[in-house]
Structure formats: C-alpha cells, structure tokens
Scaffold this motif. Structure first.
Motif, short mmCIF file in Angstrom:
data_model
loop_
_atom_site.label_atom_id
_atom_site.label_comp_id
_atom_site.label_asym_id
_atom_site.label_seq_id
_atom_site.Cartn_x
_atom_site.Cartn_y
_atom_site.Cartn_z
N ARG A 131 1.11 -1.62 0.11
CA ARG A 131 -0.21 0.16 0.08
C ARG A 131 0.57 1.21 -0.24
NH1 ARG A 131 -5.18 0.21 1.08
NH2 ARG A 131 -4.83 2.49 2.17
N LYS A 132 -0.10 2.35 -0.54
CA LYS A 132 0.77 3.42 -0.05
C LYS A 132 0.88 3.90 1.05
CE LYS A 132 1.29 4.46 -4.88
NZ LYS A 132 2.61 4.75 -5.05
N TYR A 133 -0.06 3.41 1.77
CA TYR A 133 0.11 4.42 3.55
C TYR A 133 -0.25 3.13 4.65
CZ TYR A 133 -4.73 5.20 3.29
OH TYR A 133 -6.32 5.22 3.54
N PRO A 134 0.22 2.42 5.45
CA PRO A 134 -0.55 2.02 6.60
C PRO A 134 -1.86 1.33 7.17
CG PRO A 134 1.45 2.73 6.88
CD PRO A 134 1.10 3.00 5.99
N ILE A 135 -2.37 0.51 6.90
CA ILE A 135 -3.81 0.98 8.26
C ILE A 135 -3.40 1.01 9.14
CG2 ILE A 135 -6.33 0.96 7.81
CD1 ILE A 135 -5.95 -0.16 5.15
N LYS A 136 -3.95 1.86 10.13
CA LYS A 136 -4.20 1.49 11.09
C LYS A 136 -5.11 2.76 11.84
CE LYS A 136 -0.07 4.45 11.85
NZ LYS A 136 1.38 4.94 11.84
#
Length: 366
Positions: A131-136
């Motif tokens: 991903r382009k950014y981590p989901i959190k």
C-alpha cells in the motif's frame, strides 16, 4: 514519500494542532464516506436509525470516489481538511472505506468503526497487500461472521477481539421476502421485456487499483447470450469504479449500472461473478452462481484470496465455454453450507445490533 503527500502531511499536521484545541463532542457521531455524494447502504441504514435520537449530533462527510477527481489534488486536500476537523471532534466515527486521515492523524479519544462496504472479502486487501500508506487507528470492524476475525485483523490492523460480529446492515433486506417481491416487481415494471424471462446477472469486480487505474476483465457477453434462446437475458451490473466501460450491443443484453444491486438480486435467476464480495450477499437467496475467473492462477499468485476456492459455492469457469456449459447443465454448488459459514446472523436485525454497538461505545466513553 512523494512531494504532494509531504505537502499534504505538513498542512494537515499543522492544522491538527489547532483542531486538537477543540473538545471532542461526547454526543457526536460522524459518517465519512468516500464512495458517493450521499450516504447509502450500511451508512444510510445506521444514520436513519440514529437520527431519531434528538440528543445525538450527527455529521456527514461525503465525496464521490472518482478516479479522475481524486487526482485533483486541491479538491482532495480540501476534503482531507474537512475530514480532519469532523473526525477529530467526534466521539464516534463511522467509515466504510480505507481512510488516510484516520490512519495518519486520528487523535486519542476518537472511536472509529469500520463498516466495510462489503459482506466479506474473497480477495485479499488492506494491509495484506502493498500500500501507499499503512491502515491503522481503526478501533472496531463489524463483520457477518467470526470467519473474518483473523483476515480483518490483518487487513485493518485491529485486534481480533475488536472485529465484532453484528452482521452487516446492508443485507437485512435480503432476509425480507416482502422487500424481494417489491424489488422484483419494481424492476419488471421498468423493464417489462424481462417478465417471465430467465435473467442472468453478470457482476464482476474490477482489476487494478487507484494508482494504476481500473479495468474490467474481458467477457464475451455476446457469445454467452447467443448460446441461449430468446427467453434468456443477460444484465450487467459493473463495479462503481468501472463507469465508462462499453458493453456489447445486443437486444438481450441490458446495462443496469445505475440500478440497485440488491434489487437486481431479487430480479435475477443466477449470478456470474468472480472475486467480488457480492457473492456473499447473493448466497442468502440460495440462487445459483458461477465464478468466471480465467485469471484465477495469476490472481491467486498476485493478489491472493481469503476464501479457499474449494469453498466457492458454484462452478469455477476459466473460459466462456466452461461457463456456458455450466449454466446449460445447471451445475449448482453448496450454497447452504457457504451461507452458514459466512452469515452467523440470518434474522434481518443487523442494523439494530450495529446501533447497539455504537451506543455501547458512547456510554463507555462518557
């Protein structure tokens, strides 16, 4: 990190310092949807129940999730600023998409409930993929079945115990015989040529992603429909991200892109799909389905699946001839077993359980 994202982070980070000066409103529930210009499906069902409570302050952030629009960086930035303020001043935030603002800037004291826009996930997604950014920063995820505790924990970075089995509000209607009857009659009134006809619904998911672009798997609808007599129709219901696909011109092929998916379920006799999550919804009706997946091996290798193919409740077809043959022979999978694995609640009261979860969270935080 790209320059545009760096600039966005600097702006949002700076503004967040001021946003945190505002108190979190204990009775505020925010709905953030990035797929349409209005609340629909699960979001609308939950919103409509909560709006009856006059003590709650409900906020909405809605934006059409458009491949071209998302590239208009200025508009995207404005929307992120709007999200930042509403998310970080709300006690409960309900989202249905992966959310960059939540994952990057959510403050302590805000409770985020992920009401994912699907009843499950055949294909892997979220943090299970690059991903382009981590989901959190999601606090809870609702699900139809405990089967999803581990996959959703992985995809959304939440504890397994915070994947809450309430059932999805969106499928309550599919357990309502009156809804199914009314929906079918509504569409027959609009498309009278379909009365007393066998109706095949083709509803695949997309290929690709927001960064590389979206595409549709090649599908020879003309060959399929020409293999059946004049009493059979093929209707297309493509994924919302496949807006500008040209479909075959044939008198017994109908584009129903703008029709409600669940109403089409009531109208159709069988479903052709692939790795789309709608196969879960469709299984509730115990109607035959087929999986058209000529790219199955590559898909399993490149994307991967959360559901083993031996659980698929229908014939797996790798070419159009196999698909036609399967339909002609009426080859049926184990629909009842599939439904019972993926729907722990089959009482049509999922919306009620989700609303109760929201109230529980609000009470705990007071």
């Amino acid at each position: 990190m790209g320059l545009q994202k760096l600039i966005l982070n600097i702006i949002l980070g700076f503004l967040n310092i001021f946003v945190k000066r505002f108190k979190i409103k204990e009775n505020q529930v925010a709905f953030v949807s990035l797929e349409s210009k209005y609340l629909d499906s699960d979001m609308k069902l939950i919103y409509d129940v909560l709006k009856q409570d006059k003590q709650l302050n409900l906020k909405k952030v809605v934006i059409e999730y458009d491949q071209q629009g998302i590239k208009q960086n200025f508009l995207y930035m404005l929307n992120c600023i709007q999200q930042l303020f509403i998310i970080n001043t709300s006690k409960v935030v309900i989202i249905r998409d992966n959310n960059y603002v939540v994952s990057t800037f959510k403050r302590e004291g805000v409770n985020v409930i992920q009401v994912w826009h699907a009843c499950g996930a055949i294909k892997k997604f979220g943090n299970a993929l690059a991903r382009k950014y981590p989901i959190k920063n999601y606090d809870y995820v609702i699900a139809n079945s405990s089967y999803w505790k581990k996959p959703y924990s992985e995809a959304f970075s939440v504890k397994e115990e915070n994947v809450v089995v309430t059932g999805m509000p969106r499928v309550d209607c599919l357990f309502d015989d009156n809804y199914l009857k009314v929906s079918k009659n509504k569409l027959l009134a609009k498309y009278p040529m379909l009365k007393d006809k066998k109706i095949i619904l083709y509803a695949p998911t997309f290929r690709g992603n927001i960064y590389q672009g979206f595409s549709m798997l090649p599908f020879d609808g003309e060959k399929l429909i020409n293999s059946f007599d004049e009493n059979t129709y093929l209707i297309y219901k493509l994924h919302p991200l496949l807006k500008n696909v040209c479909l075959p011109q044939h008198p017994r092929i109908i584009d129903m892109f703008n029709e409600d998916t669940h109403e089409l379920f009531a109208l159709s006799d069988l479903l052709i799909s692939d790795f789309s999550s709608i196969v879960f919804d469709y299984s509730i009706l115990n109607k035959t389905m087929y999986f058209y997946v000529p790219d199955l091996n590559d898909y399993l290798k490149d994307v991967g699946c959360y559901v083993n193919t031996n659980l698929f409740p229908g014939k797996i077809c790798k070419n159009i001839d196999e698909l036609i043959q399967g339909i002609q022979k009426n080859e049926v999978g184990n629909l009842e077993a599939f439904k019972n694995i993926f729907f722990e609640y089959q009482d049509g009261k999922n919306t009620k359980r989700v609303v109760e979860l929201i109230y529980d969270i609000l009470k705990k935080s007071l």
